[in-house]
Design a protein around this motif. Structure first.
Motif, PDB file in Angstrom:
ATOM      1  N   LEU A  36      67.421 -13.348 -50.798  1.00  0.00           N
ATOM      2  CA  LEU A  36      67.323 -11.621 -50.567  1.00  0.00           C
ATOM      3  C   LEU A  36      68.395 -11.335 -51.574  1.00  0.00           C
ATOM      4  O   LEU A  36      67.543 -10.160 -52.766  1.00  0.00           O
ATOM      5  CB  LEU A  36      66.957 -11.511 -49.361  1.00  0.00           C
ATOM      6  N   ALA A  37      69.686 -11.198 -51.489  1.00  0.00           N
ATOM      7  CA  ALA A  37      70.424 -10.012 -52.570  1.00  0.00           C
ATOM      8  C   ALA A  37      69.939 -10.777 -53.171  1.00  0.00           C
ATOM      9  O   ALA A  37      70.545 -10.353 -54.633  1.00  0.00           O
ATOM     10  CB  ALA A  37      71.888 -11.014 -51.662  1.00  0.00           C
ATOM     11  N   ALA A  38      70.275 -12.660 -53.581  1.00  0.00           N
ATOM     12  CA  ALA A  38      70.368 -13.383 -55.467  1.00  0.00           C
ATOM     13  C   ALA A  38      69.047 -12.504 -56.035  1.00  0.00           C
ATOM     14  O   ALA A  38      68.960 -12.290 -57.447  1.00  0.00           O
ATOM     15  CB  ALA A  38      70.342 -14.027 -55.299  1.00  0.00           C
ATOM     16  N   THR A  39      68.079 -13.109 -54.923  1.00  0.00           N
ATOM     17  CA  THR A  39      66.564 -12.307 -56.300  1.00  0.00           C
ATOM     18  C   THR A  39      66.820 -10.728 -56.516  1.00  0.00           C
ATOM     19  O   THR A  39      66.337 -11.225 -57.260  1.00  0.00           O
ATOM     20  CB  THR A  39      65.256 -12.523 -55.134  1.00  0.00           C
ATOM     21  N   SER A  40      67.153 -10.522 -55.562  1.00  0.00           N
ATOM     22  CA  SER A  40      67.404  -8.603 -55.680  1.00  0.00           C
ATOM     23  C   SER A  40      68.109  -8.263 -57.086  1.00  0.00           C
ATOM     24  O   SER A  40      67.455  -7.720 -57.972  1.00  0.00           O
ATOM     25  CB  SER A  40      67.216  -7.890 -54.772  1.00  0.00           C
ATOM     26  N   ALA A  41      69.286  -9.193 -56.944  1.00  0.00           N
ATOM     27  CA  ALA A  41      70.407  -8.742 -58.098  1.00  0.00           C
ATOM     28  C   ALA A  41      69.278  -9.256 -59.239  1.00  0.00           C
ATOM     29  O   ALA A  41      69.922  -8.938 -60.673  1.00  0.00           O
ATOM     30  CB  ALA A  41      71.550 -10.092 -57.272  1.00  0.00           C
ATOM     31  N   PHE A  42      68.553 -10.259 -58.943  1.00  0.00           N
ATOM     32  CA  PHE A  42      68.423 -11.383 -60.694  1.00  0.00           C
ATOM     33  C   PHE A  42      67.434 -10.166 -60.922  1.00  0.00           C
ATOM     34  O   PHE A  42      66.705  -9.941 -62.117  1.00  0.00           O
ATOM     35  CB  PHE A  42      67.909 -12.305 -60.616  1.00  0.00           C
ATOM     36  N   ALA A  43      66.302  -9.899 -60.260  1.00  0.00           N
ATOM     37  CA  ALA A  43      65.474  -9.229 -60.908  1.00  0.00           C
ATOM     38  C   ALA A  43      65.573  -7.664 -60.286  1.00  0.00           C
ATOM     39  O   ALA A  43      64.736  -6.631 -60.558  1.00  0.00           O
ATOM     40  CB  ALA A  43      64.073  -9.153 -59.080  1.00  0.00           C
ATOM     41  N   THR A  90      53.997 -11.351 -72.991  1.00  0.00           N
ATOM     42  CA  THR A  90      54.702 -10.692 -71.197  1.00  0.00           C
ATOM     43  C   THR A  90      53.688 -11.511 -69.667  1.00  0.00           C
ATOM     44  O   THR A  90      53.720 -12.376 -69.345  1.00  0.00           O
ATOM     45  CB  THR A  90      54.816  -9.887 -71.236  1.00  0.00           C
ATOM     46  N   SER A  91      52.559 -11.304 -70.137  1.00  0.00           N
ATOM     47  CA  SER A  91      51.386 -12.279 -69.062  1.00  0.00           C
ATOM     48  C   SER A  91      51.390 -13.386 -68.754  1.00  0.00           C
ATOM     49  O   SER A  91      51.213 -14.044 -67.983  1.00  0.00           O
ATOM     50  CB  SER A  91      49.689 -12.165 -69.237  1.00  0.00           C
ATOM     51  N   SER A 110      61.970 -10.369 -63.993  1.00  0.00           N
ATOM     52  CA  SER A 110      60.848  -9.286 -63.523  1.00  0.00           C
ATOM     53  C   SER A 110      60.071  -8.640 -64.451  1.00  0.00           C
ATOM     54  O   SER A 110      60.684 -10.047 -65.851  1.00  0.00           O
ATOM     55  CB  SER A 110      62.161  -7.876 -63.634  1.00  0.00           C
ATOM     56  N   GLU A 111      59.322  -7.691 -64.549  1.00  0.00           N
ATOM     57  CA  GLU A 111      58.518  -7.504 -65.807  1.00  0.00           C
ATOM     58  C   GLU A 111      59.253  -7.386 -67.187  1.00  0.00           C
ATOM     59  O   GLU A 111      58.795  -7.654 -68.302  1.00  0.00           O
ATOM     60  CB  GLU A 111      57.382  -6.407 -65.062  1.00  0.00           C
ATOM     61  N   GLU A 112      59.619  -6.589 -66.989  1.00  0.00           N
ATOM     62  CA  GLU A 112      60.577  -6.251 -67.654  1.00  0.00           C
ATOM     63  C   GLU A 112      61.687  -6.809 -68.758  1.00  0.00           C
ATOM     64  O   GLU A 112      61.691  -6.831 -69.688  1.00  0.00           O
ATOM     65  CB  GLU A 112      61.503  -4.653 -67.443  1.00  0.00           C
ATOM     66  N   GLU A 113      62.048  -8.320 -67.812  1.00  0.00           N
ATOM     67  CA  GLU A 113      62.950  -8.961 -68.422  1.00  0.00           C
ATOM     68  C   GLU A 113      62.297  -9.821 -68.887  1.00  0.00           C
ATOM     69  O   GLU A 113      62.012 -10.565 -70.859  1.00  0.00           O
ATOM     70  CB  GLU A 113      63.722  -9.794 -67.304  1.00  0.00           C
ATOM     71  N   ALA A 114      60.818 -10.373 -68.939  1.00  0.00           N
ATOM     72  CA  ALA A 114      59.248 -10.577 -69.463  1.00  0.00           C
ATOM     73  C   ALA A 114      58.367 -10.177 -71.087  1.00  0.00           C
ATOM     74  O   ALA A 114      58.718 -11.188 -71.656  1.00  0.00           O
ATOM     75  CB  ALA A 114      58.785 -11.290 -68.934  1.00  0.00           C
TER      76      ALA A 114
END
Length: 127
Positions: A36-43, A90-91, A110-114
């Motif tokens: 969860l921490a890694a996912t949150s940090a990556f997102a 992006t989609s 994340s959507e912003e990264e895409a």
């Protein structure tokens, strides 16, 4: 008091519990927290252009060719993508293309990264 309550419930907030019988549960809890921490940090909403460029050329390049000229997947150079707008790309990045090898990246970025990747693909020559 809150820490004692968590320990009483079998949760070791320090992830150092090595007691027999609880170690499997503690290990799963620690692993879940780490994921969860890694996912949150990556997102996170922070865009790191160097990391995203590396992702495009290494991860996307594994199917689309390291120079993005095509491979298993189609050519991703800006001159071949220019008829798409950034929203469409992006989609595709986020949701993949069903029944093809293009996977959805939504669980990993994340959507912003895409959106950043889509713009990067459309403007590669300028960068």
């Amino acid at each position: 008091m809150a820490k004692l309550g968590r320990r009483d419930q079998g949760i070791d907030p320090t992830c150092t519990d090595r007691s027999p019988g609880r170690s499997g549960w503690a290990a799963r809890t620690c692993l879940t927290i780490a994921v969860l921490a890694a996912t949150s940090a990556f997102a996170a909403d922070v865009i790191d252009p160097d990391t995203l460029k590396r992702l495009v050329h290494q991860d996307c390049g594994s199917c689309h060719g390291l120079s993005l000229k095509g491979g298993l997947g189609p050519d991703l150079r800006s001159e071949t993508l220019e008829h798409y707008d950034a929203d469409v790309l992006t989609s595709v990045i986020l949701d993949g293309i069903p029944d093809t090898a293009m996977p959805p990246w939504r669980p990993l970025i994340s959507e912003e990264e895409a959106e950043w990747i889509a713009r990067y693909l459309l403007e590669q020559e300028a960068q």
